[in-house]
Design an enzyme around this catalytic site. Sequence first.
Site, PDB file in Angstrom:
ATOM      1  N   ASN A  78      -4.245  19.628   0.755  1.00  0.00           N
ATOM      2  CA  ASN A  78      -3.400  18.473   0.488  1.00  0.00           C
ATOM      3  C   ASN A  78      -2.531  18.054   1.670  1.00  0.00           C
ATOM      4  O   ASN A  78      -2.162  16.886   1.781  1.00  0.00           O
ATOM      5  CB  ASN A  78      -2.498  18.773  -0.716  1.00  0.00           C
ATOM      6  CG  ASN A  78      -1.367  17.788  -0.848  1.00  0.00           C
ATOM      7  OD1 ASN A  78      -1.553  16.642  -1.273  1.00  0.00           O
ATOM      8  ND2 ASN A  78      -0.157  18.205  -0.453  1.00  0.00           N
ATOM      9  N   LYS A  98      -8.570   9.758   6.909  1.00  0.00           N
ATOM     10  CA  LYS A  98      -8.944  10.060   5.536  1.00  0.00           C
ATOM     11  C   LYS A  98     -10.421   9.755   5.257  1.00  0.00           C
ATOM     12  O   LYS A  98     -11.047  10.398   4.414  1.00  0.00           O
ATOM     13  CB  LYS A  98      -8.041   9.297   4.561  1.00  0.00           C
ATOM     14  CG  LYS A  98      -6.608   9.808   4.542  1.00  0.00           C
ATOM     15  CD  LYS A  98      -6.521  11.278   4.161  1.00  0.00           C
ATOM     16  CE  LYS A  98      -5.085  11.735   3.944  1.00  0.00           C
ATOM     17  NZ  LYS A  98      -4.989  13.147   3.507  1.00  0.00           N
ATOM     18  N   TYR A 133      -4.364   6.331   9.871  1.00  0.00           N
ATOM     19  CA  TYR A 133      -4.378   7.068   8.609  1.00  0.00           C
ATOM     20  C   TYR A 133      -5.700   6.892   7.866  1.00  0.00           C
ATOM     21  O   TYR A 133      -6.319   7.876   7.440  1.00  0.00           O
ATOM     22  CB  TYR A 133      -3.213   6.608   7.739  1.00  0.00           C
ATOM     23  CG  TYR A 133      -3.066   7.371   6.446  1.00  0.00           C
ATOM     24  CD1 TYR A 133      -2.592   8.673   6.440  1.00  0.00           C
ATOM     25  CD2 TYR A 133      -3.400   6.774   5.223  1.00  0.00           C
ATOM     26  CE1 TYR A 133      -2.452   9.378   5.252  1.00  0.00           C
ATOM     27  CE2 TYR A 133      -3.263   7.473   4.035  1.00  0.00           C
ATOM     28  CZ  TYR A 133      -2.786   8.767   4.052  1.00  0.00           C
ATOM     29  OH  TYR A 133      -2.655   9.457   2.875  1.00  0.00           O
ATOM     30  N   SER A 191      -7.686  13.038  -0.198  1.00  0.00           N
ATOM     31  CA  SER A 191      -7.928  11.958   0.757  1.00  0.00           C
ATOM     32  C   SER A 191      -6.969  10.805   0.441  1.00  0.00           C
ATOM     33  O   SER A 191      -5.792  11.012   0.195  1.00  0.00           O
ATOM     34  CB  SER A 191      -9.396  11.521   0.668  1.00  0.00           C
ATOM     35  OG  SER A 191      -9.668  10.436   1.504  1.00  0.00           O
TER      36      SER A 191
END
Length: 280
Positions: free
Chosen positions: A89, A182, A178, A163
């Site tokens: 996470n 992901k 970002y 994700s």
Amino acid sequence: MNSLDLKGKIALVTGGGTGIGLMIAEQLSQNGAKVYITGRRIEVLQKVAAETNSALIPVQMDVSDKESIRNVAKAIEDADSKLDILINNAGISGPLYPFIFDKSAPEHATLGDSLFSQSSFDQWKDVFQTNTFAPFFVTMGFLSLLEKGARSRGETSSVVNISSCVATMKLSMATFIYGASKAGVDHLTSTMATEFALSNIPVRVNCVAPGAFPSQITGNSDELNGYITKLPGAINPPPILRAGREHEIAMAVAFLSSSAGEYTNGIVLRVDGGLGLVNP
């Protein structure tokens, strides 16, 4: 039999001291698992463990440091001899550039020059190191323990990567970094799940892609609900017109981590209130 019962299972949640990680850790604990929460700031983890009703076990671990990962794997092996659930996470957002979507901003008129001057290779490296590289190294560092967990129970162990719905959106959401990092997590999920299956390793790998949930990155629930109808960088708000709630993300992960999820492998489950449906 309660198929979401996690009694007897050992779980580890990276970035488990705040936001989505904490939501997930508490849910796994409530479902009966022994849950380790990790992060770089041990004082944050200890404070959370003391304040929550769940029996969370704080352990300092830097997901971008192989020696740190190795040390925690050894500690869990000594204490429990196995691991059943791993939740990757931990994540960071990196810098935001609102002028990407704000056409009135002076920087937008010279978009390429502005992004070139304000971005750096170090920024990209830091975000990818935490968001994309770390899930690989953490998973591989704990894989033998996950195998032991699976073989001790006669079923599979579970890895769940966290994700983002941004990974499959074509909008930058004010940051190219970002979403790209992901998207790498989504692909890593598929390739790990496939290679483990082909190698007869009894470890499933799935991915949950959240939308706007309260976290250190996005703010608390009140703040999120206050601007959910005009998310920075989005064209449309999520059709549900609110931020996600704790149980909506935590139970999705609990399902994938439980015997109810035994037949689910290699998927990316989007839990975003439909945000990805109404934005390119």
